[in-house]
Design a protein around this motif. Structure first.
Motif, mmCIF file in Angstrom:
data_model
loop_
_atom_site.group_PDB
_atom_site.id
_atom_site.type_symbol
_atom_site.label_atom_id
_atom_site.label_comp_id
_atom_site.label_asym_id
_atom_site.label_seq_id
_atom_site.Cartn_x
_atom_site.Cartn_y
_atom_site.Cartn_z
ATOM 1 N N PHE A 37 117.230 12.064 78.605
ATOM 2 C CA PHE A 37 117.886 10.926 79.205
ATOM 3 C C PHE A 37 117.011 10.409 80.341
ATOM 4 C CE2 PHE A 37 122.195 11.051 77.387
ATOM 5 C CZ PHE A 37 122.147 12.281 76.739
ATOM 6 N N GLU A 46 120.866 6.981 81.002
ATOM 7 C CA GLU A 46 120.663 6.315 79.723
ATOM 8 C C GLU A 46 120.107 7.300 78.698
ATOM 9 O OE1 GLU A 46 118.148 2.426 78.072
ATOM 10 O OE2 GLU A 46 117.381 3.609 79.748
ATOM 11 N N PHE A 47 120.686 7.281 77.517
ATOM 12 C CA PHE A 47 120.199 8.104 76.423
ATOM 13 C C PHE A 47 118.816 7.631 75.987
ATOM 14 C CE2 PHE A 47 120.220 10.600 72.652
ATOM 15 C CZ PHE A 47 119.764 9.801 71.613
ATOM 16 N N VAL A 48 117.927 8.591 75.723
ATOM 17 C CA VAL A 48 116.593 8.270 75.225
ATOM 18 C C VAL A 48 116.408 8.822 73.814
ATOM 19 C CG1 VAL A 48 114.114 8.575 75.556
ATOM 20 C CG2 VAL A 48 115.619 8.223 77.541
ATOM 21 N N TYR A 59 117.276 11.561 66.949
ATOM 22 C CA TYR A 59 117.954 10.299 67.218
ATOM 23 C C TYR A 59 117.282 9.643 68.411
ATOM 24 C CZ TYR A 59 121.326 12.920 64.480
ATOM 25 O OH TYR A 59 121.915 13.676 63.504
ATOM 26 N N TYR A 60 117.213 8.308 68.383
ATOM 27 C CA TYR A 60 116.504 7.586 69.438
ATOM 28 C C TYR A 60 117.286 6.364 69.895
ATOM 29 C CZ TYR A 60 112.537 10.374 67.931
ATOM 30 O OH TYR A 60 111.712 11.430 67.608
ATOM 31 N N GLU A 61 117.120 6.072 71.154
ATOM 32 C CA GLU A 61 117.605 4.802 71.682
ATOM 33 C C GLU A 61 116.730 3.701 71.112
ATOM 34 O OE1 GLU A 61 118.130 1.390 74.126
ATOM 35 O OE2 GLU A 61 116.316 2.598 74.250
ATOM 36 N N PHE A 62 117.311 2.548 70.865
ATOM 37 C CA PHE A 62 116.609 1.498 70.119
ATOM 38 C C PHE A 62 115.298 1.097 70.775
ATOM 39 C CE2 PHE A 62 116.182 -1.869 67.162
ATOM 40 C CZ PHE A 62 115.652 -2.944 67.855
ATOM 41 N N SER A 63 115.282 1.000 72.093
ATOM 42 C CA SER A 63 114.094 0.471 72.767
ATOM 43 C C SER A 63 112.905 1.433 72.736
ATOM 44 C CB SER A 63 114.422 0.115 74.217
ATOM 45 O OG SER A 63 114.674 1.287 74.974
ATOM 46 N N LYS A 65 112.462 3.678 70.000
ATOM 47 C CA LYS A 65 112.198 4.072 68.621
ATOM 48 C C LYS A 65 110.848 3.530 68.172
ATOM 49 C CE LYS A 65 114.805 4.800 64.391
ATOM 50 N NZ LYS A 65 116.077 4.551 63.676
ATOM 51 N N ARG A 104 124.556 10.745 71.942
ATOM 52 C CA ARG A 104 124.123 9.808 72.979
ATOM 53 C C ARG A 104 124.900 9.990 74.284
ATOM 54 N NH1 ARG A 104 121.635 5.233 70.740
ATOM 55 N NH2 ARG A 104 122.278 4.040 72.558
#
Length: 122
Positions: A37, A46-48, A59-63, A65, A104
């Motif tokens: 995070f 914020e989840f990373v 799993y990834y945060e969109f920004s 990925k 997340r």
């Protein structure tokens, strides 16, 4: 009980790379999902990225990925975050965390490290 210590943060120019490491102590590390995070001052955590206990699911945060890769080595009690093509907006403190599920929601994680600063200059 799991204790977590992050390392690998620092200052890098935009477009550069850093590899964060999270060293875990405790015999039960491999039974936990792990997450990364980040949290900027005055903002929510914020989840990373997250990885399952066996490493088979990530799993990834969109920004992030396509730029960041989470991995773990259960034999070494460690989890990593390879960060490539860093951007100034990635600048903040990064935390690793251990919990029952690779999700997340930061509230699902039971154990946290102290954080490591990442600074990306333009």
């Amino acid at each position: 009980q799991v204790q977590l210590v992050e390392s690998g943060g620092g200052l890098v120019q935009a477009g550069g790379s850093l590899r964060l490491s999270c060293a875990a102590s405790g015999p039960t590390f491999r039974s936990y999902a792990m997450g990364w995070f980040r949290q900027a001052p005055g903002k929510e955590r914020e989840f990373v990225a997250a990885i399952s206990w066996g490493g088979g699911s990530t799993y990834y945060e969109f920004s992030v990925k396509g730029r960041f890769t989470i991995s773990r080595d259960n034999a070494k009690n460690a989890v990593y975050l390879q960060m490539n093509n860093l951007k100034p907006e990635d600048t903040t403190v990064y935390y690793c965390a251990a919990g029952p599920h690779p999700v997340r929601d930061s509230h699902d994680y039971h154990y946290w490290g102290q954080g490591t600063q990442v600074t990306v200059s333009p």
